[in-house]
Design a protein around this motif. Sequence first.
Motif, short mmCIF file in Angstrom:
data_model
loop_
_atom_site.label_atom_id
_atom_site.label_comp_id
_atom_site.label_asym_id
_atom_site.label_seq_id
_atom_site.Cartn_x
_atom_site.Cartn_y
_atom_site.Cartn_z
N TYR A 264 0.86 -1.18 0.00
CA TYR A 264 0.00 0.00 0.00
C TYR A 264 0.89 1.23 0.00
CZ TYR A 264 0.79 0.23 5.11
OH TYR A 264 1.35 0.32 6.36
N CYS A 265 0.37 2.34 -0.52
CA CYS A 265 1.14 3.57 -0.66
C CYS A 265 0.54 4.66 0.21
CB CYS A 265 1.17 4.03 -2.12
SG CYS A 265 1.96 2.87 -3.24
N THR A 266 1.40 5.47 0.79
CA THR A 266 0.97 6.58 1.63
C THR A 266 1.63 7.86 1.15
OG1 THR A 266 0.92 5.04 3.51
CG2 THR A 266 0.72 7.39 4.00
N PRO A 267 0.87 8.81 0.62
CA PRO A 267 1.48 10.09 0.22
C PRO A 267 1.77 10.94 1.46
CG PRO A 267 -0.88 10.15 -0.15
CD PRO A 267 -0.56 8.75 0.32
N PHE A 268 2.85 11.71 1.41
CA PHE A 268 3.17 12.59 2.54
C PHE A 268 4.11 13.70 2.08
CE2 PHE A 268 6.73 9.70 2.46
CZ PHE A 268 7.81 10.42 2.94
N THR A 269 4.20 14.73 2.89
CA THR A 269 5.17 15.81 2.68
C THR A 269 6.02 15.93 3.93
OG1 THR A 269 3.62 17.47 3.52
CG2 THR A 269 3.59 17.06 1.15
N LEU A 270 7.14 16.59 3.81
CA LEU A 270 8.06 16.69 4.93
C LEU A 270 7.52 17.54 6.07
CD1 LEU A 270 11.49 17.07 3.06
CD2 LEU A 270 10.42 15.00 3.97
N ASP A 271 6.54 18.39 5.79
CA ASP A 271 5.97 19.23 6.86
C ASP A 271 4.74 18.60 7.52
OD1 ASP A 271 4.05 19.49 4.94
OD2 ASP A 271 4.34 21.64 4.60
N GLY A 272 4.46 17.32 7.16
CA GLY A 272 3.39 16.61 7.85
C GLY A 272 2.08 16.49 7.10
N ARG A 273 1.89 17.30 6.05
CA ARG A 273 0.66 17.20 5.27
C ARG A 273 0.69 15.96 4.38
NH1 ARG A 273 0.66 21.74 1.55
NH2 ARG A 273 2.92 21.62 1.84
N ALA A 274 -0.50 15.45 4.07
CA ALA A 274 -0.57 14.28 3.19
C ALA A 274 -0.26 14.66 1.75
CB ALA A 274 -1.94 13.62 3.29
N HIS A 275 -0.78 15.81 1.30
CA HIS A 275 -0.62 16.22 -0.09
C HIS A 275 -0.06 17.64 -0.16
CE1 HIS A 275 -2.80 12.72 -1.59
NE2 HIS A 275 -3.65 12.90 -0.58
N GLY A 276 0.77 17.87 -1.16
CA GLY A 276 1.35 19.19 -1.37
C GLY A 276 1.62 19.41 -2.83
N ASP A 277 2.39 20.43 -3.15
CA ASP A 277 2.76 20.70 -4.53
C ASP A 277 3.65 19.58 -5.07
OD1 ASP A 277 1.35 23.07 -4.47
OD2 ASP A 277 3.09 24.25 -3.81
N LEU A 278 3.80 19.55 -6.39
CA LEU A 278 4.55 18.47 -7.02
C LEU A 278 5.96 18.33 -6.47
CD1 LEU A 278 3.44 18.99 -10.73
CD2 LEU A 278 2.88 17.04 -9.28
N HIS A 279 6.63 19.46 -6.25
CA HIS A 279 8.03 19.41 -5.83
C HIS A 279 8.22 19.00 -4.38
CE1 HIS A 279 6.79 23.43 -4.49
NE2 HIS A 279 7.75 23.32 -3.59
N GLU A 280 7.12 18.88 -3.62
CA GLU A 280 7.22 18.49 -2.21
C GLU A 280 6.42 17.23 -1.89
OE1 GLU A 280 5.87 21.92 -0.11
OE2 GLU A 280 3.83 21.82 -0.89
N GLN A 281 5.93 16.55 -2.94
CA GLN A 281 5.10 15.36 -2.72
C GLN A 281 5.94 14.09 -2.69
OE1 GLN A 281 1.42 15.24 -2.33
NE2 GLN A 281 2.41 13.48 -1.39
N TYR A 282 6.03 13.49 -1.52
CA TYR A 282 6.74 12.22 -1.34
C TYR A 282 5.72 11.08 -1.30
CZ TYR A 282 11.04 14.72 -0.04
OH TYR A 282 12.16 15.51 -0.03
N LYS A 283 6.22 9.86 -1.39
CA LYS A 283 5.35 8.69 -1.29
C LYS A 283 6.08 7.59 -0.53
CE LYS A 283 3.00 7.27 -4.94
NZ LYS A 283 2.74 6.60 -6.24
N ARG A 284 5.37 6.97 0.39
CA ARG A 284 5.92 5.84 1.14
C ARG A 284 5.24 4.56 0.67
NH1 ARG A 284 4.37 7.29 5.62
NH2 ARG A 284 6.23 8.33 6.42
N LYS A 285 6.03 3.64 0.16
CA LYS A 285 5.52 2.33 -0.24
C LYS A 285 5.81 1.34 0.88
CE LYS A 285 5.77 2.30 -5.29
NZ LYS A 285 6.40 1.60 -6.43
N THR A 286 4.78 0.69 1.38
CA THR A 286 4.95 -0.30 2.43
C THR A 286 4.63 -1.67 1.86
OG1 THR A 286 4.25 1.34 4.08
CG2 THR A 286 4.31 -0.97 4.76
#
Length: 303
Positions: free
Chosen positions: A106-128
């Motif tokens: 499953y995948c979880t989107p996140f940003t470094l400042d704690g939000r789930a979603h952000g702009d393209l350049h700050e959008q990370y994804k965690r694959k578990t």
Amino acid sequence: MFGTYFRVGFYGSHFGDLDEQEFVYKEPSITKLAEISHRLEEFYSTRFGDDVVEIIKDSNPVDRNKLDPNKAYLQITYVEPYFDTYELKERITYFDKNYNLRTFMYCTPFTLDGRAHGDLHEQYKRKTILTTSHAFPYIKTRINVIHKEEIILVPIEVAIEDMQKKTQELAFATNQDPADSKMLQMVLQGCVGTTVNQGPLEVAQVFLSDIPDDPKLYRHHNKLRLCFKDFTKRCEDALKKNKALIGPDQREYQRELERNYNKLKEALSPLINRKIPQLYRSLPAQSAQTNSGSRSSFRRVEC
């Protein structure tokens, strides 16, 4: 109708031995997340009390320090069977992809400042990636998780995955047999439509406008550039297929799609045709070493 899978985590002393245990549940394939959440919440509420059981709404890692010790928490997440690239060569049929399943993701989107979603350049994804002790189908409909692995994708890797997914959707819609013009047009509109937010052009402008400062991102930059080349070719193929399927009443719509595609291609051209010079700097030196028959090792350049 092989099944739908959910990861269920148990947190709290009320669960006894199940505390901090995770399981993968197999449910009928039409089961929705809300259904299994309601069923499990109702089941454990009858055991512990209505005010005791609480559902954790997200799929982020659970911080035990933030949980109420007097409550029982359930975290329920939709998961999909996960296969390595080499497995997909053998798992060809629908049956193959739904039998002998031990690994789920499953995948979880996140940003470094704690939000789930952000702009393209700050959008990370965690694959578990979860591995169960036995394989589905099994005599039980839930199997405990014995191994968990997390993979963090940086924003440009998230963009690469998104573009690969769009390209695969285009290829599937184009080669579908029998052809489905409505599906093809829907996918095309999402790819070349001028009003698409965070669409392909914006992705290219964010990640390909400048060469990244970090040399570790050169390979990702180049991979994304090649993804866009493949994407534009797939768009062109889809437009040709759609032109052959439509009737006279949709000719103007086809021309509008083609105009949008040409604008997109023109805007993408300077971004996807520029290579990173740093990737090729050591090539002459390598050639010289090869020609002279030198046995000394040299750095491999990935392009």
